[in-house]
Design a protein around this motif. Structure first.
Motif, PDB file in Angstrom:
ATOM      1  N   ILE A 110     -10.054   1.990  -6.499  1.00  0.00           N
ATOM      2  CA  ILE A 110     -10.535   1.464  -8.274  1.00  0.00           C
ATOM      3  C   ILE A 110     -10.855   2.700  -8.972  1.00  0.00           C
ATOM      4  O   ILE A 110     -10.361   2.970 -10.155  1.00  0.00           O
ATOM      5  N   SER A 111     -11.187   3.538  -8.502  1.00  0.00           N
ATOM      6  CA  SER A 111     -11.940   4.999  -9.877  1.00  0.00           C
ATOM      7  C   SER A 111     -10.720   5.540 -10.132  1.00  0.00           C
ATOM      8  O   SER A 111     -10.625   5.986 -10.727  1.00  0.00           O
ATOM      9  N   GLY A 112     -10.618   5.544  -8.279  1.00  0.00           N
ATOM     10  CA  GLY A 112      -9.264   7.091  -8.465  1.00  0.00           C
ATOM     11  C   GLY A 112      -7.824   6.320  -9.194  1.00  0.00           C
ATOM     12  O   GLY A 112      -7.462   6.742  -9.687  1.00  0.00           O
ATOM     13  N   MET A 134       0.460  -0.730   0.109  1.00  0.00           N
ATOM     14  CA  MET A 134      -0.208   0.100  -0.047  1.00  0.00           C
ATOM     15  C   MET A 134       0.557   1.163  -0.138  1.00  0.00           C
ATOM     16  O   MET A 134       0.043   2.271  -0.746  1.00  0.00           O
ATOM     17  N   PRO A 135       1.972   1.414   1.264  1.00  0.00           N
ATOM     18  CA  PRO A 135       2.792   2.288   0.641  1.00  0.00           C
ATOM     19  C   PRO A 135       3.768   2.628  -0.356  1.00  0.00           C
ATOM     20  O   PRO A 135       3.783   3.921  -0.794  1.00  0.00           O
ATOM     21  N   PHE A 178      -4.437  -4.663  -8.208  1.00  0.00           N
ATOM     22  CA  PHE A 178      -3.801  -5.493  -7.008  1.00  0.00           C
ATOM     23  C   PHE A 178      -5.352  -5.665  -6.287  1.00  0.00           C
ATOM     24  O   PHE A 178      -5.527  -6.167  -5.243  1.00  0.00           O
ATOM     25  N   VAL A 179      -5.412  -3.969  -6.307  1.00  0.00           N
ATOM     26  CA  VAL A 179      -6.684  -4.053  -5.298  1.00  0.00           C
ATOM     27  C   VAL A 179      -7.843  -4.581  -5.506  1.00  0.00           C
ATOM     28  O   VAL A 179      -8.420  -5.054  -4.784  1.00  0.00           O
ATOM     29  N   TYR A 180      -8.247  -4.959  -6.781  1.00  0.00           N
ATOM     30  CA  TYR A 180      -9.334  -5.057  -7.197  1.00  0.00           C
ATOM     31  C   TYR A 180      -8.970  -6.789  -6.975  1.00  0.00           C
ATOM     32  O   TYR A 180     -10.100  -7.711  -6.291  1.00  0.00           O
ATOM     33  N   PHE A 181      -7.984  -7.589  -6.917  1.00  0.00           N
ATOM     34  CA  PHE A 181      -8.353  -9.200  -6.979  1.00  0.00           C
ATOM     35  C   PHE A 181      -7.741  -9.295  -5.258  1.00  0.00           C
ATOM     36  O   PHE A 181      -8.049 -10.505  -4.211  1.00  0.00           O
ATOM     37  N   TRP A 210       3.051   1.917 -13.371  1.00  0.00           N
ATOM     38  CA  TRP A 210       2.622   1.404 -11.886  1.00  0.00           C
ATOM     39  C   TRP A 210       1.233   1.414 -11.423  1.00  0.00           C
ATOM     40  O   TRP A 210       0.427   0.233 -10.690  1.00  0.00           O
ATOM     41  N   ILE A 211       0.176   2.760 -11.810  1.00  0.00           N
ATOM     42  CA  ILE A 211      -0.902   2.214 -11.567  1.00  0.00           C
ATOM     43  C   ILE A 211      -2.012   1.439 -11.989  1.00  0.00           C
ATOM     44  O   ILE A 211      -2.436   1.201 -11.022  1.00  0.00           O
ATOM     45  N   THR A 212      -1.592   1.153 -12.620  1.00  0.00           N
ATOM     46  CA  THR A 212      -2.052  -0.236 -13.470  1.00  0.00           C
ATOM     47  C   THR A 212      -2.327  -1.441 -12.448  1.00  0.00           C
ATOM     48  O   THR A 212      -2.807  -1.736 -12.500  1.00  0.00           O
ATOM     49  N   VAL A 213      -1.173  -1.576 -12.194  1.00  0.00           N
ATOM     50  CA  VAL A 213      -0.451  -2.556 -11.499  1.00  0.00           C
ATOM     51  C   VAL A 213      -0.923  -2.601 -10.166  1.00  0.00           C
ATOM     52  O   VAL A 213      -2.015  -3.426  -9.824  1.00  0.00           O
ATOM     53  N   MET A 214      -1.582  -1.437  -9.426  1.00  0.00           N
ATOM     54  CA  MET A 214      -2.095  -1.325  -8.602  1.00  0.00           C
ATOM     55  C   MET A 214      -3.667  -1.202  -8.180  1.00  0.00           C
ATOM     56  O   MET A 214      -4.069  -1.722  -7.414  1.00  0.00           O
ATOM     57  N   THR A 215      -4.230  -0.782  -9.477  1.00  0.00           N
ATOM     58  CA  THR A 215      -5.472  -0.749  -9.537  1.00  0.00           C
ATOM     59  C   THR A 215      -6.179  -2.631  -9.895  1.00  0.00           C
ATOM     60  O   THR A 215      -7.323  -2.677  -9.114  1.00  0.00           O
TER      61      THR A 215
END
Length: 510
Positions: A354-356, A292-293, A468-471, A461-466
């Motif tokens: 996810i929306s952000g 997360m950080p 990650f959150v979804y799954f 990187w934002i694509t990767v983290m989005t």
């Protein structure tokens, strides 16, 4: 453990539906006062970029950068590429990283308030030294003291807010930290806009005014009550119950009190929290404490906020216009946090993240395309494209402000069981400051070499983290802080990793 002894197992059953209480004025005031700790973090982020673009500051400490800044033929992307200048910004975050690890045992053993007070005092010393700096050594020493303050503050304040807040408003009250951070950034931008006209000493005023939030944090820490969770963990059960009754506005707090006592028994049986957090049963929390950080910083937000004036000057904005543009982004960030406060306990954490993330990806790609097509060496953006870049960056900041900005701190602070909460928060802060340090140290060089590709780097990187959150991130909305352990056991992925706790009866017999 002695044979036949009781085995502390933490919170053994879900009692969330039995929790009672309301939002009291007492808890709201305590959370507002504690959240001032976020303002020192925000003020520094905002002040650094403005100060490092002021001629008076550069002439005194970084003369080579001042000279290169005057050369119109200098490569637009590279005019500020100086490792000494980057070290001024990043030294604070490395000091904060070390301090956050030192703060963990202090926060656990002596309470959240103690760390808040230590953080405020260290920041006060750092602000004073920076304002009076006569050479680079003084400047860096002041930055290190500021870093110690941020390490202690960021370690203790989010924990304090999560533990004081009632379950159904934990997200909103925890976001007071991010709100204070964003208001600190905006205030710093406004201060820079005023002090850059006060040549050659305006930068001293910018750095010295950090003493105001530092003083508020120190005095506030002395006046705050300790959290009931921390009091119970330190063995003061009666005081802990009294504080709990006061902040919940009722004496019917048996269920919540029992959860805290159960959690504290397990916490006190564990002598090495950092070793314990590595165990398999804490694997999901450890992953979140690291990811997360890390992801929050890899959105690229700190690059924009640290170096907004420098970035806008590189794009051809004048000195005043660049500081004005960065002040606008600071205002947008502060305003967007209110959206998150209003929505987090209604829509949940996952929807906002996810929306952000999707909006931030779109904005980064648009900025990269504009700069790639219309901006290069010895060129300036036209007025129309410059305004468009600022608008898109503001939309990026808006999305960050309702998603990864506040939730990058909120989610880690609420997912740890009590026995590893302080250690877990230290890891979160240390990872955040490590990546902040790396990005702060490397961004000007990356801007020089990647050029417009820097924005595509962050978009990937934002694509990767989005994803990650979804799954991998379960929804924590409305779940009591001492019962979030049950979420991991129900999650499609994490339940395969976490071993089952031993079944116990109401008397804690295995």
């Amino acid at each position: 453990m002695p044979a036949g002894g009781l085995v502390p197992t933490g919170v053994a059953k879900e009692r969330a539906e039995l929790y009672q209480g309301r939002v009291t004025l007492y808890v709201v005031i305590a959370c507002i006062v504690a959240a001032v700790g976020g303002s020192i973090f925000g003020y520094d982020i905002g002040i650094s970029g403005g100060v490092t673009s002021m001629d008076g500051f550069l002439r005194e400490f970084f003369h080579s950068v001042y000279i290169s800044k005057q050369h119109a033929h200098e490569n637009n992307y590279c005019k500020y590429d100086n490792q000494g200048l980057a070290a001024f910004t990043s030294s604070l975050y490395f000091a904060g990283l070390v301090a956050s690890l030192v703060a963990s045992p202090i926060t656990r053993k002596y309470g959240r308030r103690t760390s808040i007070i230590c953080g405020g005092f260290s920041f006060l010393v750092g602000a004073t030294v920076n304002a009076a700096a006569q050479n680079l050594a003084m400047l860096l020493f002041g930055r290190i003291m500021l870093g110690v303050g941020i390490g202690f503050g960021n370690q203790a304040v989010p924990l304090y807010l999560s533990e004081m807040a009632p379950t159904h408003l934990r997200g909103a009250l925890n976001m007071m930290f991010q709100l204070a951070t964003t208001l600190g950034i905006f205030t710093a931008n406004m201060v820079n806009y005023g002090t850059q006209k006060l040549e050659p000493w305006g930068w001293r005023l910018s750095l010295g005014l950090a003493a105001i939030p530092a003083t508020l944090m120190t005095v506030g820490g002395c006046l705050l009550p300790e959290t009931p969770n921390s009091l119970i963990e330190m063995g003061s059960k009666e005081r802990g119950r009294k504080v709990l009754e006061r902040i919940r506005g009722t004496d019917k707090v048996d269920a919540e009190f029992e959860d805290m006592v159960d959690a504290s028994e397990l916490a006190n049986s564990i002598k090495h929290p950092f070793r314990n957090i590595l165990k398999k049963r804490n694997r999901p929390q450890l992953v979140m404490a690291i990811c997360m950080p890390t992801f929050q910083i890899l959105t690229g937000i700190n690059s924009i906020l640290f170096y907004a004036p420098v970035l806008f000057q590189s794009m051809g904005f004048g000195g005043n216009a660049s500081l004005y543009s960065s002040a606008v982004t600071g205002a947008v960030l502060a305003g967007s946090t209110f959206i998150s406060i209003a929505a987090v306990d209604r829509l949940g954490r996952r929807v906002l993240l996810i929306s952000g993330g999707i909006q931030m990806i779109i904005c980064q790609v648009i900025v990269a395309i504009i700069l790639g097509v219309k901006f290069g060496d010895n060129q300036e953006l036209s007025k129309g494209y410059s305004i468009l870049v600022v608008i898109v960056i503001c939309l990026f900041v808006l999305a960050f402000g309702w998603s990864w900005g506040p939730l990058g701190w909120t989610v880690p602070s609420e997912i740890f069981p009590l026995e590893i909460r302080s250690a877990g928060q230290s890891i979160t802060v240390a990872v955040n400051l490590l990546f902040t340090f790396i990005i702060a140290q490397c961004f000007l060089a990356m801007l020089c070499h990647f050029k417009f590709g820097i924005f595509l780097f962050f978009a990937s990187w934002i694509t990767v983290m989005t994803i990650f959150v979804y799954f991998f991130l379960p929804e924590t909305k409305g779940v009591p802080i001492e019962e979030i352990i049950f979420l991991w056991r129900k999650h499609w992925f994490w339940k395969k990793i976490i071993p089952e706790y031993p079944q116990v009866d109401d008397n804690h017999n295995v």
